[in-house]
Design an enzyme around this catalytic site. Structure first.
Site, PDB file in Angstrom:
ATOM      1  N   SER A 227      75.558  14.899 -20.755  1.00 14.54           N
ATOM      2  CA  SER A 227      75.697  13.819 -20.111  1.00 14.54           C
ATOM      3  C   SER A 227      75.275  14.066 -18.469  1.00 14.54           C
ATOM      4  O   SER A 227      75.048  12.871 -17.860  1.00 14.54           O
ATOM      5  CB  SER A 227      76.991  13.279 -19.877  1.00 14.54           C
ATOM      6  OG  SER A 227      77.574  12.804 -21.134  1.00 14.54           O
TER       7      SER A 227
ATOM      8  N   GLU B  29      70.647  73.794   7.079  1.00 13.73           N
ATOM      9  CA  GLU B  29      69.473  73.990   6.321  1.00 13.73           C
ATOM     10  C   GLU B  29      68.339  74.778   6.718  1.00 13.73           C
ATOM     11  O   GLU B  29      67.563  75.536   5.983  1.00 13.73           O
ATOM     12  CB  GLU B  29      69.020  72.853   5.787  1.00 13.73           C
ATOM     13  CG  GLU B  29      69.752  71.779   5.178  1.00 13.73           C
ATOM     14  CD  GLU B  29      70.123  72.270   3.757  1.00 13.73           C
ATOM     15  OE1 GLU B  29      69.343  72.889   3.199  1.00 13.73           O
ATOM     16  OE2 GLU B  29      71.301  71.875   3.119  1.00 13.73           O
TER      17      GLU B  29
END
Length: 815
Positions: free
Chosen positions: A512, A232
């Site tokens: 239940s 770069e």
């Protein structure tokens, strides 16, 4: 005709007039003051002025234009200077202020090692895997491990816990029969206890979806920096922000290639572009980029610029989360810290700088491999690495983790819970920008087993029931009974799904499961109810306030008459629960639900006795945690400690326990729930867990078989499982044919510790005859031994017990 000649007289007259005007003019000139100069000098000046007049007319506009240009030039310089000052201020604000919003990092619980700790080889391997440790034949550095000859060799990382720093350690861990048998350091010295560092399991990132893990310049591996410079910005350490030579080189390279193969922007320009400027492309932005790059280079050191670049650069996308910086990218792609990356791994990350989406190694591996090898080749060409090193690195595979296997994808449901609980004490901006460290209660092994078994279990049920694949959904919550710490949480059959969280937000009728509140309310009145008390399983017909008639039925549509309270709960008889609840009072039962920690306001309607009200799996787990802890409620929580970015403790979440219900009643209820699993509706759990586990639990089924529930607990875990459909259509599953199977698979995988509840001091045991509820004795047909609150045992004996009593009296007194 002859032309008329002009009159001589008129011409002479004109000449006289001219002479007179000249004389008058001369006279006026001689009458001016001497200070103004003699007439002859002025005449000479006038003469020179007359002679110079044409040139003067040419020079005056030029002088005016010069002055204007000078003024414009000065104005331009002032404008440029002012604009430069403005840009300098922009740079200073960006760099000197808080540069990034740092998301909070979330950690699992640390694995504690000590002799006797329950731990299998498979579990330890999993823990090391999610920590990103490398398996080596001969571990030589941090974050490496090996195994052989019945022991593990582990080189841990240093880690700063909430209570202090733990250095890197070299451990020898022996395992035998599912537990740690020995623990020592590399010199063989025994260690009492050691913690592995907690796994980083996610982050809480801001609304703009940027996530990053900050790194310092010293944390950047040399080979990563060298790769970055090679590709770069070759002259990074010699230019001043803009590199004309680099621009010329890139121009020539692109011209020869016939396309863009190299960029001319320096790292500093890239940083300015990504960190300060907007992404819109224009000539003006390019000018600003160059000016700001010069300013940045004049104000900050090269190391500071490298550090900022390493934290800002975009390196990937994870759904709606943007991966910024090399620190997070190392975890995202390789599941390990940046400093542990090898050359070929660092080269791949640098290769992604050019285009993280285009070179995505998971979607485009061939493209990514080519780019990575180009980075390695350029490192060699520029003298950073030797040719042989480059050859070996280029021959290695990419080595990235599979998509969805990173820790970020393992625990989305649990992270949602953490965020909600944190929002009670912190603002969103604090959670997403202050770099907090959140230490949680998540057990990665529990979560792994839950995710594995839910997926496999649902697929098995769908196949056996001929239900279309992926129709059923599930939610699971596992917590510690004594502390209330949430060990695992699953909100979707797909463990990586980060959307609707059924464990937290799916509020469904619990059926239940509500009967524990009915019978706990009854057992809290030992003068009226015991486990041997006969309750009425008889038809019920109630007119509701809206005029409707409510006629509940048992699941088998039968009426069983008078049965013991223990049998009524074990067989989940609806009519017995309704009749008992109506005797106690619906309001009393609702109050018990609240004391257990239901978390939702429940209307005191008779249907509430059968669970016709919605709760989330998390709420249900809280209810059953209180029962599992003997009546002591510990609020369910997912957080242990919160530290700020400087490792200072902000908040601790200590254990909070309070007595909510009578411990004796809770013990009696636990005994009943063990009977549910031993002989009642939960008996099919025996396919997965041995009877010695002593699991206590309860099935739950709602109308038309829409919801399948199971809640239960062993010695070290309490859990709730829900199975159903998102469209609320019937599943055809009861609690025992759906959720119970998932519970069984999960607990079998976790090696659930046996449940051996300790009876309170006021509990005694008595043999009774279940069918009659009368006192009996050991050896009598059908007699069972049940716990009772002392003084509540049956006073009347059965026929078998009476014979024994008469025999005792005869032997003692001759009667």
């Amino acid at each position: 005709m002859a032309r008329k000649r002009p009159s001589r007289r008129k011409g002479a007259h004109k000449r006289r007039k001219t002479q007179q005007r000249a004389a008058a003019q001369k006279k006026r000139s001689t009458q001016r003051p001497a200070a103004k100069g003699s007439g002859s000098s002025r005449a000479k000046g006038a003469s020179r002025a007359a002679r110079a007049r044409p040139g003067t007319r040419a020079k005056r506009p030029a002088r005016r234009y010069g002055r204007v240009l000078l003024a414009l030039g000065m104005l331009a310089l002032l404008s440029i200077g002012g604009y430069a000052l403005y840009l300098s201020a922009e740079v200073r604000v960006a760099f000197d202020g808080k540069r990034w919003a740092i998301p909070a990092r979330v950690y699992a619980r640390p694995l504690e090692l000590y002799e006797g700790a329950a731990l299998t080889r498979e579990q330890l391997r999993h823990e090391l895997q999610i920590l990103g440790y490398r398996h080596m034949r001969q571990p030589a550095g941090e974050a490496q491990w090996g195994d052989g000859n019945g022991r593990f060799v582990i080189h841990t990382r240093a880690f700063r816990f909430w209570d202090g720093e733990q250095p890197a350690l070299r451990l020898r861990v022996g395992l035998s029969r599912g537990a740690v048998s020995s623990l020592s350091d590399e010199r063989g010295r025994a260690l009492d206890i050691v913690r592995l560092e907690p796994a980083d399991i996610g982050s809480i990132y801001p609304a703009h979806r940027e996530d990053r893990v900050l790194v310092r310049r010293a944390d950047l591996p040399d080979h990563l920096v060298e790769a970055l410079l090679a590709v770069e910005d070759r002259r990074f350490f010699s230019h001043h922000g803009v590199d004309p030579r680099g621009i010329a080189r890139a121009f020539w390279a692109n011209l020869r290639a016939g396309g863009v193969v190299e960029g001319g922007s320096t790292l500093t320009q890239q940083l300015v572009k990504n960190f300060i400027l907007d992404p819109k492309r224009s000539l003006w932005r390019k000018i600003n980029e160059a000016l700001m790059a010069l300013i940045v280079e004049s104000r900050y050191s090269k190391d500071e610029i490298l550090e900022a670049y390493a934290n800002e650069i975009f390196l990937g996308q994870d759904g709606d989360r943007a991966i910024h910086g090399f620190g997070l990218a190392a975890n995202f792609y390789f599941n390990r810290p940046l400093k542990e990356l090898r050359l070929h791994e660092a080269a791949l990350l640098v290769g992604l700088v050019k285009g993280a989406s285009y070179y995505n190694p998971r979607r485009h591996p061939a493209r990514a491999l080519e780019r990575r090898n180009l980075v390695i080749r350029q490192m060699q060409e520029q003298g950073y690495i030797a040719a042989e090193t480059a050859r070996l690195a280029s021959a290695l595979p990419l080595g990235v983790s599979a998509k969805g296997r990173g820790n970020e994808h393992r625990y989305p449901g649990f992270i949602q819970l953490v965020r909600r609980q944190l929002q009670a004490d912190y603002r969103d901006e604090d959670l997403t920008s202050e770099g907090l460290k959140i230490f949680t209660t998540l057990d990665p092994w529990d979560q792994h087993i839950v995710a594995r078994e839910v997926g496999a279990g649902l697929a098995e049920i769908e196949k056996a029931r001929r239900i279309p694949g992926s129709t059923l959904q599930a939610a699971v919550v596992i917590a510690s009974p004594q502390s209330g710490e949430i060990r695992a949480l699953l909100g979707d059959r797909d463990a990586a799904y980060a959307g609707f969280n059924r464990a937290l937000d799916a509020r469904r009728p619990i059926g239940s499961l509500a009967k524990v509140a009915v019978y706990l309310s009854a057992l809290a009145q030992p003068d009226r109810y015991t486990l041997a008390t006969l309750v009425r399983d008889e038809p019920v017909r109630l007119e509701l306030p809206n005029g409707n008639i409510w006629t509940p039925q048992n699941f088998d549509h039968e009426v069983h008459g008078r049965v013991s309270l223990l049998t009524a709960l074990a067989e989940s008889l609806n009519l017995a629960a309704v009749n008992t609840g109506l005797e106690i009072g619906v309001g009393e039962v609702v109050d018990t639900l609240e004391q257990l920690g239901a978390g939702e306001e429940v209307d005191a309607y008779p249907s509430a006795l059968l669970g016709a009200f919605p709760l989330s799996p998390l709420d249900v787990t809280q209810v059953y945690q209180t029962v599992a802890a003997g009546g002591f409620r510990a609020p369910l929580h997912a957080i242990r400690e919160v530290l700020d970015a400087q490792h200072q403790a902000l908040q601790r979440y200590p254990l909070e326990v309070r007595r909510s219900v009578d411990p004796a009643a809770a013990y009696l209820l636990t005994t009943s729930l063990q009977e549910v699993v031993r002989s009642g509706t939960g008996r099919s759990l025996g396919r997965y867990l041995p009877a010695s586990a002593g699991v206590a639990g309860k099935t739950g089924t709602t109308d038309d078989l829409r919801d399948s529930w199971f809640a239960g607990f062993g010695g070290d875990r309490v859990a709730t499982v829900w199975v159903g459909r998102d469209d609320n259509k019937p599943t055809g599953l009861t609690g025992s044919s759906g959720a119970l199977r998932i519970f069984g698979r999960v607990m079998r995988g976790l090696d659930l510790q046996p449940l051996t509840p300790l009876p309170p001091a006021n509990i005694g045991f008595q043999w009774v005859e279940p069918a009659s509820g009368l006192r009996s004795r050991e050896g009598c047909e059908g007699a069972v031994q049940l716990p009772f609150v002392r003084g509540s045992e049956p006073a009347q004996g059965s026929a078998c017990a009476g014979k024994d009593e008469r025999g005792i009296l005869h032997r003692l007194f001759g009667l």
